[in-house]
Design an enzyme around this catalytic site. Structure first.
Site, PDB file in Angstrom:
ATOM      1  N   ASP A 231       0.875  -1.166   0.000  1.00  0.00           N
ATOM      2  CA  ASP A 231       0.000   0.000   0.000  1.00  0.00           C
ATOM      3  C   ASP A 231       0.921   1.227   0.000  1.00  0.00           C
ATOM      4  O   ASP A 231       2.103   1.130   0.332  1.00  0.00           O
ATOM      5  CB  ASP A 231      -0.970  -0.003   1.186  1.00  0.00           C
ATOM      6  CG  ASP A 231      -2.171   0.907   0.906  1.00  0.00           C
ATOM      7  OD1 ASP A 231      -2.089   1.752  -0.010  1.00  0.00           O
ATOM      8  OD2 ASP A 231      -3.203   0.779   1.608  1.00  0.00           O
TER       9      ASP A 231
HETATM   10  C1  BGC Z   1      -5.027   3.293  -0.077  1.00  0.00           C
HETATM   11  C2  BGC Z   1      -5.090   2.324  -1.229  1.00  0.00           C
HETATM   12  C3  BGC Z   1      -4.840   3.051  -2.529  1.00  0.00           C
HETATM   13  C4  BGC Z   1      -3.502   3.762  -2.444  1.00  0.00           C
HETATM   14  C5  BGC Z   1      -3.139   4.515  -3.701  1.00  0.00           C
HETATM   15  C6  BGC Z   1      -3.772   4.130  -0.099  1.00  0.00           C
HETATM   16  O1  BGC Z   1      -3.848   5.161   0.833  1.00  0.00           O
HETATM   17  O2  BGC Z   1      -5.126   2.592   1.141  1.00  0.00           O
HETATM   18  O3  BGC Z   1      -6.346   1.685  -1.265  1.00  0.00           O
HETATM   19  O4  BGC Z   1      -4.883   2.166  -3.602  1.00  0.00           O
HETATM   20  O5  BGC Z   1      -3.547   4.689  -1.372  1.00  0.00           O
HETATM   21  O6  BGC Z   1      -3.933   5.630  -3.873  1.00  0.00           O
END
Ligand code: BGC
Length: 819
Positions: A231
């Site tokens: 993530d």
């Molecule tokens: C989120 C993800 C997301 C990523 C990219 C993170 O803060 O938890 O779900 O895909 O950001 O935007």
């Protein structure tokens, strides 16, 4: 032609060929992103940079480009129709192709452990089986169009509170049966191109460094050949690579890159491990088609996609209550009142990373007027304002020039603080005015020292407007050359951005007249590089509740639309309870008292408390329906379409009824002490009825269930099917979701009283009867046996319960499972 470029060669041969051409340095470089949403290119070999974007509601653009907003995850699950999820995902994939992306960071398949989780809307269900069926279809739908999925967030990411640090303590059996089950099914059945490791810890270890989860379970036990991505900013050590984390995102790297190279040189991370990580990244690049010439063009915001979104939105709508068959309403009326904060501002989607930039959308008022035609008067009243702060304004309330020829503002980026030095870029900025949390920290703008947004604001009504600026650093808002908000004004109590940093907010009011434009300028100098955060809010003039009540009295029917405010449901924080924001419950009591012909519509992605439920004859759960939601609602309310939805989660009667509502005294640890008793498994175990049970939803018609035709005996681990005749006994065509729950009679291990193991959706014409077949898979009777370290089917007697919901069983039979 080099083998890796040969689209006819087998995937693994191409991957091996490309790997063989890379130096160790180049390999390590590939294990970290190049920018927020891009991987590194390998220029020397003509390998372009792979591009990813969020998901799962549509295609997200950091540059403010618009895309179709589809119904959110929970709405797709509420259809209980994997084909619908597949169609929506296919459309999102085509939008991703048109947008130039190879991977969409979706779907979110974490279990709804708590009813107030901020990301419930993005996720599917409290039940692993329903989550798995919708998740498999979504991934297959995306990937069939040639766009990769990212199954997220692996694993046990079930709250926003302390999401970067919280240590989830969950026993092995619960982990397997509740929290990993859908991941296992989707990995094995749909082979997602990527899996995203979550932020949280599990048993004291960050998910990104969790060797047992990433390597032992996912890659070895489940045989996953795809790529594991972190993530965003989740990686906290180079050793994540050794645990099985293949790609650090976003770029540029923090822990991988040179640091990882040094770890390899020291021998802390083995070169053979790097080989495996890189093979998976390269496999993704080859698989994505990037090396195979032009990709399909895709399509963006076409009528076909609007139709897919609208069908799904209507199919998701869940009729929770319909006394005396109040719904559907007859369109033969004189006067309809649309009342409520969400009648004025329908929430189409949830917040932060899943948020799609919307184009001009149809309002509820426009949709109802279009449906009812000129003979019916449709009036609108807000009643109460539920927004805690001035919300993000719509971009069409702004224009870059005085003639109002475009939408949004013009943005200028400067080299020096205070909008000084060289003007480095001028861009159209719809997104700035669209996002309170314009988190620009991660975007590719490291060299800009300050920003100015300028244009005209066009108020729709005359009255007192409240403006808000939420920003780190120095931000000023001027209206008609007069400073309305300045950095020296007192800030309201600090609030946090999505990354947990403090962002002060300043508010100011001023009177504006409708029908003219006001020159608006926002200037912003961030606190420091990498700590940029600014958002604009505008609150419309207040309306009185009395106006709404008198409108309700004068109408033939009222559609009262209640729900989330613009920041109620988002990534980054949880709700604190299930109460509708603002004085909406009070509004509901008044309006229900003023006009008994009132339909309540709930516009949320999560359960809410309904203290007025006894007085409400009809309640329709609308979810966060995507951009065609207003049309879909009008069509469902007036009976052009069926409300096809069923609840994918239980609606608790009270917040305190939910097993995991309490926050522990130490927010950095979270004990999943309720174990398997999640959602309906809990309500069944304590024999208490929730407000509305899992699987619940009425149709505009009625159904009769026949006798369940099931075998008396079955062999452990062997799939079999049962059949039941269902008849439409009403006067309208309708959709029924036939649900099959398995209930062990005398379990060897403690087990939930019953668990969903199969379902089928059928459309029946009035009077039609159909034999519905329900397939029980090889694991339908299995438990995770900790001692045996595997799925085990215990012989014995099991009840097969078939019904309309977890609380409405219509037929049963007992099967003896033998070895
Ligand atoms: C989120 C993800 C997301 C990523 C990219 C993170 O803060 O938890 O779900 O895909 O950001 O935007």
């Amino acid at each position: 032609m080099e083998t890796y470029r040969n689209a006819d060669a087998p995937l693994d041969v191409r991957v091996a060929d490309l790997m063989g051409r890379l130096t160790l340095q180049e390999k390590v470089r590939l294990l970290a992103g190049a920018s927020h949403f891009n991987l590194h290119a390998i220029e020397r070999l003509g390998v372009p940079s792979l591009s990813v974007t969020d998901g799962p509601t549509g295609v997200r653009s950091l540059r403010g480009e618009i895309a179709t907003v589809f119904p959110v995850g929970v709405a797709l699950a509420a259809t209980w129709n994997p084909e619908t999820a597949r169609n929506v995902a296919g459309a999102i994939a085509r939008e991703a192709l048109a947008h130039g992306d190879q991977v969409v960071l979706a779907p979110t398949i974490n279990i709804m452990r708590i009813p107030h989780w901020g990301r419930n809307f993005e996720s599917y269900s409290e039940d692993p089986h329903l989550t798995a069926r919708i998740g498999v279809a979504y991934v297959q739908g995306l990937q069939a169009e040639g766009v990769g999925a990212s199954l997220k967030h692996y694993a046990a990411n079930n709250q926003e509170l302390e999401r970067f640090e919280v240590d989830v303590r969950v026993d092995e059996r619960t982990l397997r049966e509740i929290y990993l089950a859908a991941f296992e099914a989707v990995v094995k059945e749909a082979d997602p191109w990527t899996v995203m490791a979550s932020y949280n810890k599990i048993g004291g270890v960050y998910a990104s460094e969790h060797r047992r989860l990433l390597t032992t379970i996912l890659k070895e036990e489940w045989g996953y050949e795809g790529m594991v991505v972190s993530d965003w900013n989740a990686v906290k050590a180079t050793t994540a690579a050794a645990a099985g984390l293949d790609l650090e995102m976003p770029g540029p790297e923090r822990w991988f890159g040179d640091k990882l190279m040094a770890s390899v040189e020291r021998g802390d991370v083995l070169e053979s491990q790097i080989e495996d990580n890189v093979r998976r990244v390269i496999r993704l690049i080859v698989r994505s088609g990037l090396l195979d010439g032009p990709r399909p063009a895709g399509e963006l915001r076409t009528p076909r996609h609007a139709a897919i979104a609208c069908d799904a939105a209507a199919e998701a709508m869940t009729l929770l209550k319909n006394e005396a068959e109040m719904l559907p309403l007859s369109p033969q009326m004189r006067r309809v009142a649309l009342i409520g904060p969400n009648a004025v501002r329908c929430q189409l989607q949830g917040g932060v990373s899943s948020k799609v930039v919307t184009g001009r959308t149809t309002s509820l008022l426009e949709a109802f007027r279009a449906r009812l035609g000129p003979k019916v008067e449709v009036h609108l009243a807000q009643g109460v304002d539920s927004e805690p702060y001035p919300p993000i304004p719509a971009p069409w309330l702004f224009s870059p020039d005085e003639t109002r020829s475009g939408e949004g503002l013009e943005a200028q980026y400067y080299a020096e603080p205070g909008c000084g030095g060289a003007l480095l870029a001028t861009v159209a900025e719809r997104a700035f005015v669209r996002r309170v949390s314009a988190n620009i920290a991660g975007a590719d703008r490291p060299t800009y020292a300050s920003f100015r947004w300028a244009g005209w604001f066009w108020p729709e009504r005359s009255g007192d407007y409240e403006f808000g600026l939420r920003a780190t650093g120095e931000a000023t808002l001027t209206l008609e050359d007069e400073a309305l908000i300045t950095p020296s004004m007192p800030a309201t109590p600090d609030h946090y951005d999505v990354l947990g940093r403090i962002v002060p907010r300043r508010l100011a009011r001023t009177r504006l007249e409708a029908g003219r434009g006001y020159r608006i300028v926002v200037e912003y100098t961030p606190l420091s590089e990498g700590h940029e955060y600014i958002g604009l809010g505008v609150r419309d003039p207040a309306e009185s509740i009395e106006h709404a009540i008198s409108l309700a009295r004068s109408a033939d029917a009222v559609v009262l639309v209640l729900g989330s405010a613009s920041i109620t449901e988002a990534e980054g924080y949880d709700r604190v309870n299930l109460t509708l924001p603002g004085a909406q419950d009070e509004l509901a009591r008044h309006v229900l008292g003023a006009n008994p012909n009132t339909i309540v519509v709930i516009n949320t992605g999560s359960p809410v408390a309904m203290p007025w439920i006894e007085d409400a004859p009809a309640v329709l759960q609308m979810w966060l329906p995507g951009e065609t939601g207003p049309q879909a609602l009008a069509e469902v309310v007036f009976g052009d379409r069926e409300p096809g939805g069923r609840l994918p989660m239980s609606f608790p009667a009270r917040f305190g009824d939910h097993p995991a509502h309490a926050v522990s005294s130490d927010p950095l640890t979270c004990d999943y002490s309720e174990a398997l008793a999640v959602g309906y498994r809990h309500y069944d175990a304590i024999e208490a009825a929730p407000l509305f049970p899992f699987g619940h939803g009425h149709a505009y018609t009625s159904f009769h269930y026949g006798v369940l035709d099931a075998p008396d005996q079955a062999t452990a681990g062997q799939p079999f099917a049962v059949e039941i005749e269902v008849a439409n006994t009403g006067e309208r065509t309708g959709d029924e979701v036939v649900q099959l729950y398995v209930a062990p009679r005398t379990p060897r291990l403690p087990r939930p009283p019953k668990e969903l193991k199969a379902f089928a959706k059928v459309r029946l014409a009035p009077g039609e009867r159909r034999t519905v077949r329900l397939e029980l898979g090889e694991k339908a009777f299995a438990v995770w046996d900790v001692e045996a370290k595997g799925w085990v089917v215990d012989p014995g007697a099991y009840d097969l319960l078939v019904g309309r919901s977890a609380g409405d069983i219509r037929a049963a039979s007992t099967v003896r499972v033998v070895r």
